[in-house]
Write a protein that holds these residues in place. Structure first.
Motif, mmCIF file in Angstrom:
data_model
loop_
_atom_site.group_PDB
_atom_site.id
_atom_site.type_symbol
_atom_site.label_atom_id
_atom_site.label_comp_id
_atom_site.label_asym_id
_atom_site.label_seq_id
_atom_site.Cartn_x
_atom_site.Cartn_y
_atom_site.Cartn_z
ATOM 1 N N LEU B 120 -4.830 -21.705 -31.887
ATOM 2 C CA LEU B 120 -4.412 -20.488 -32.580
ATOM 3 C C LEU B 120 -3.279 -20.767 -33.567
ATOM 4 C CD1 LEU B 120 -4.263 -17.714 -29.830
ATOM 5 C CD2 LEU B 120 -5.793 -17.791 -31.790
ATOM 6 N N PHE B 121 -2.330 -21.612 -33.155
ATOM 7 C CA PHE B 121 -1.153 -21.903 -33.982
ATOM 8 C C PHE B 121 -0.983 -23.411 -34.160
ATOM 9 C CE2 PHE B 121 0.075 -17.981 -31.620
ATOM 10 C CZ PHE B 121 0.134 -17.115 -32.683
ATOM 11 N N PRO B 122 -1.722 -23.996 -35.099
ATOM 12 C CA PRO B 122 -1.650 -25.458 -35.287
ATOM 13 C C PRO B 122 -0.220 -25.944 -35.545
ATOM 14 C CG PRO B 122 -3.422 -24.511 -36.586
ATOM 15 C CD PRO B 122 -2.664 -23.370 -36.017
ATOM 16 N N ILE B 123 0.604 -25.084 -36.163
ATOM 17 C CA ILE B 123 1.974 -25.498 -36.479
ATOM 18 C C ILE B 123 2.747 -25.863 -35.196
ATOM 19 C CG2 ILE B 123 2.850 -23.122 -36.451
ATOM 20 C CD1 ILE B 123 4.159 -25.517 -38.959
ATOM 21 N N LEU B 124 2.430 -25.175 -34.102
ATOM 22 C CA LEU B 124 3.136 -25.458 -32.846
ATOM 23 C C LEU B 124 2.784 -26.845 -32.328
ATOM 24 C CD1 LEU B 124 2.928 -22.049 -30.935
ATOM 25 C CD2 LEU B 124 4.760 -22.918 -32.381
ATOM 26 N N LYS B 125 1.551 -27.254 -32.564
ATOM 27 C CA LYS B 125 1.155 -28.595 -32.125
ATOM 28 C C LYS B 125 1.899 -29.651 -32.941
ATOM 29 C CE LYS B 125 -2.823 -31.361 -30.904
ATOM 30 N NZ LYS B 125 -4.281 -31.399 -30.778
ATOM 31 N N GLU B 126 1.934 -29.401 -34.262
ATOM 32 C CA GLU B 126 2.665 -30.315 -35.142
ATOM 33 C C GLU B 126 4.122 -30.466 -34.712
ATOM 34 O OE1 GLU B 126 2.860 -29.362 -39.445
ATOM 35 O OE2 GLU B 126 0.710 -28.997 -39.110
ATOM 36 N N ARG B 127 4.715 -29.325 -34.324
ATOM 37 C CA ARG B 127 6.158 -29.311 -34.045
ATOM 38 C C ARG B 127 6.479 -29.388 -32.562
ATOM 39 N NH1 ARG B 127 9.174 -26.937 -38.858
ATOM 40 N NH2 ARG B 127 7.733 -27.737 -40.403
ATOM 41 N N ARG B 128 5.569 -29.865 -31.748
ATOM 42 C CA ARG B 128 5.764 -29.675 -30.314
ATOM 43 C C ARG B 128 7.001 -30.358 -29.750
ATOM 44 N NH1 ARG B 128 1.546 -32.784 -31.221
ATOM 45 N NH2 ARG B 128 1.372 -34.841 -30.265
ATOM 46 N N THR B 129 7.513 -31.381 -30.432
ATOM 47 C CA THR B 129 8.720 -32.027 -29.919
ATOM 48 C C THR B 129 9.997 -31.433 -30.521
ATOM 49 O OG1 THR B 129 8.559 -33.698 -31.631
ATOM 50 C CG2 THR B 129 7.570 -34.234 -29.514
ATOM 51 N N GLN B 130 9.833 -30.514 -31.473
ATOM 52 C CA GLN B 130 11.024 -29.951 -32.125
ATOM 53 C C GLN B 130 11.731 -28.960 -31.206
ATOM 54 O OE1 GLN B 130 10.228 -28.462 -36.091
ATOM 55 N NE2 GLN B 130 12.176 -27.357 -36.151
ATOM 56 N N CYS B 131 13.049 -28.868 -31.382
ATOM 57 C CA CYS B 131 13.863 -27.928 -30.627
ATOM 58 C C CYS B 131 13.536 -26.507 -31.096
ATOM 59 C CB CYS B 131 15.317 -28.263 -30.943
ATOM 60 S SG CYS B 131 16.422 -27.854 -29.661
ATOM 61 N N ALA B 132 13.242 -25.607 -30.155
ATOM 62 C CA ALA B 132 12.809 -24.260 -30.537
ATOM 63 C C ALA B 132 13.841 -23.549 -31.406
ATOM 64 C CB ALA B 132 12.517 -23.438 -29.279
ATOM 65 N N GLY B 133 15.116 -23.775 -31.102
ATOM 66 C CA GLY B 133 16.176 -23.070 -31.821
ATOM 67 C C GLY B 133 16.301 -23.471 -33.277
#
Ligand SMILES: Nc1ncnc2c1ncn2[C@@H]1O[C@H](COP(=O)(O)OP(=O)(O)O)[C@@H](O)[C@H]1O
Ligand SMILES: [Mg+2]
Lengths: 307, 233
Positions: B120-133
């Protein structure tokens, strides 16, 4: 980038200072590190509670004192060595911590911070006065041979037993970091610390987590109580300096920064022993904690004003 | 699914929700109203964050008013809060995993749920190691939606999902809502009535803590009062 360079500079300076100390006053470094181990091992659990439950537990050192008394009388009754008592003491203090949390701290979590401080300060007084009433102000000490083990290198000789505190501090720091970053329960605890509302939304029982974290911290401090007993005499007020020193270390390191507590402990342990090594400055050793914390807080607020 | 009857609640002595009857079945329901009408408060009551004064809240026939938030979440109600309420110092991946780890019916399916959310949200996969904040507001909103979906909810509640987002991301969010419609009951509050009417089956209008109107999406779209006050034509 700038941060990295600053860290590198600080690291280089401290290595240079340490090398100079090794050459000039080796025992200052050795005893400084040993003291640092003790301070860090006691401070880490207090930092855990502050980082996740957001409570400054002013009864922290007193909890270690209670654990040391429990270990002392347990050992006396059963003819045990305090080292054998580490695990049982930790279990007993963990249960004690759970009960204290449920009966008192839990009720103050939504109260203003000042009320929380008054509560834990009250607990500290209650704990030390209770021990004072039951066991008087008399000191108790375990006669143990192995604590006087010493080592000679060249023409200097020093006690080695207290290195056990360094080992424990490192175990606490690494163990807790592993728990908080690699296990699901640990991650949930971190989540609760960062955002309790968000944690509740994803099904985490926030108050239960607080209770478990508090119990875990008391288990660690309980283990330290038994270990402390190997080396030191105990009396009702023996814990309170550890409360203040732990608080100083956490404030210096910054909340939630476990490696920072190790670093701050080394700095303060070595500084203390450095002053103690010279006759004119000997009596100043006790206040070095408070001087350094003032320096750090001033530096931080100056930096904050600049940015 | 969700049934609220004659609910009163508020903060301190201030009554915010006043005698509200409200229902969500196997459908998508919108809750509209101006800022301060009490939308978030009503949702807070459903989630156990605001204690009801009077009336009842049922989930599949079971009373949940007075229950703890975490218990309601474990029953299958997932919330995407207006303020997102992420774990800012943790990675995108950890935020998502925590969305399911404490939900009994979801914790064993974390890998498959992750795949669904990443689709649903490919961007989340790309950024999965990034800090949410450290992510942008739009990405954080997607993460909050993804975290809610990780729990395999029966009822998904979104509080103003388009608030503060740029139009392209608003469109993406509503597109996702349309896709989810067939698999989960949805309750969404919005001030962006025009966009959300395309994604819902029915809607309520809440003003000053009272339901002043309820109708199907088509009914609302052609209602003169809604057109005047909310669609701005
Ligand atoms: N935590 C709170 N404490 C006190 N009053 C609040 C709180 N949250 C919201 N309110 C008040 O309740 C009313 C409804 O707010 P809210 O439910 O957030 O409205 P909406 O989500 O529709 O914009 C407002 O008057 C608001 O000021
Ligand atoms: Mg709102």
């Amino acid at each position: 980038m700038i941060v990295k360079r600053r860290v590198a500079i600080i690291a280089a300076l401290s290595i240079a200072a340490m090398t100079a100390l090794i050459v000039w006053k080796p025992t200052v470094l050795i005893y400084g590190l040993q003291a640092a181990g003790l301070y860090a091992a006691v401070a880490i659990p207090m930092g855990l509670v502050l980082g996740i439950v957001h409570i400054v537990n002013l009864a922290h050192g007193e909890c270690m004192m209670l654990a040391a008394y429990a270990a002392y009388f347990g050992c006396k009754a059963l003819g045990m060595d305090p080292l054998v008592a580490i695990l049982p003491t930790a279990i007993v203090t963990a249960i004690f911590g759970w009960v204290v949390f449920q009966l008192t701290i839990r009720r103050a979590l939504k109260a203003p911070e000042l009320n929380q401080l008054i509560l834990t300060f009250g607990l500290a007084i209650a704990f030390s006065q209770a021990i004072n009433l039951i066991f008087t102000s008399q000191t108790y000490k375990m006669p143990l041979e192995y604590v006087s083990a010493s080592m000679d290198i060249g023409d200097i000789s020093f006690g080695v037993w207290s290195f056990v505190f360094v080992a424990v501090a490192i175990i606490f720091a690494y163990g807790l970091t592993f728990f908080l970053t690699k296990t699901m329960t640990g991650k949930a605890a971190v989540a609760v610390g960062q955002n309790p509302r968000g944690a509740a939304i994803v099904g985490i029982d926030v108050y239960r987590t607080y209770g478990l974290v508090f119990a875990l911290a008391l288990a660690l401090v309980g283990a330290m109580g038994a270990l402390f007993l190997t080396k030191s005499a105990i009396f009702p007020g023996v814990g309170s300096p550890f409360t203040m020193k732990s608080f100083c270390l956490i404030a210096m390191a910054g909340i939630g920064n476990i490696p920072g507590i190790l670093g701050a402990s080394v700095l303060l342990g070595v500084a203390e022993n450095f002053l103690r090594a010279f006759r004119p400055t000997r009596d100043w050793a006790e206040i070095v904690f408070f001087v350094l914390i003032i320096v750090v807080i001033l530096a931080r607020s100056l930096k904050g004003r600049k940015s | 699914m969700l049934r609220i009857q004659n609910l009163d609640c508020g903060y301190g002595r201030m009554k915010v929700i006043d005698g509200v009857d409200f229902e969500v079945g196997a459908e998508s329901v919108g809750l509209f109203g101006p800022n301060g009408a009490g939308k978030s408060t009503l949702i807070g009551a459903v989630m156990g964050m605001v204690k009801p004064w009077k009336g009842s809240i049922e989930l599949d026939g079971q009373r949940i008013d007075g229950a703890e938030t975490y218990a309601i979440a474990r029953m299958g109600v997932a919330l995407v809060p207006q303020e997102r309420e992420l774990f800012p110092g943790m990675s995108v991946y950890d935020n998502l995993v925590l969305g399911a780890a404490y939900i009994p019916h979801a914790k064993d399916d974390i890998p498959t749920q992750l795949e669904k959310v990443f689709t649903l949200f490919p961007i989340l996969k790309e950024r999965r190691t990034q800090c949410a904040g450290t992510m942008s507001g739009g990405q954080q909103r997607m993460l909050a939606i993804g975290r809610a979906l990780m729990s395999k909810p029966r009822l998904l509640i979104l509080d103003e999902p388009s608030l503060g987002l740029q139009p392209s991301i608003v469109a993406e969010v509503f597109e996702v809502l349309k896709r989810l419609k067939s698999s989960v009951s949805i309750l969404v509050t919005e001030q962006n009535v025009r966009e959300s009417l395309k994604a819902i089956d029915r809607g309520y209008v809440l003003e000053n803590g009272r339901i002043v109107l309820k109708d199907s999406a088509e009914g609302l779209q052609t209602n003169p009062y809604v057109i005047k006050s909310y669609l701005g034509i």
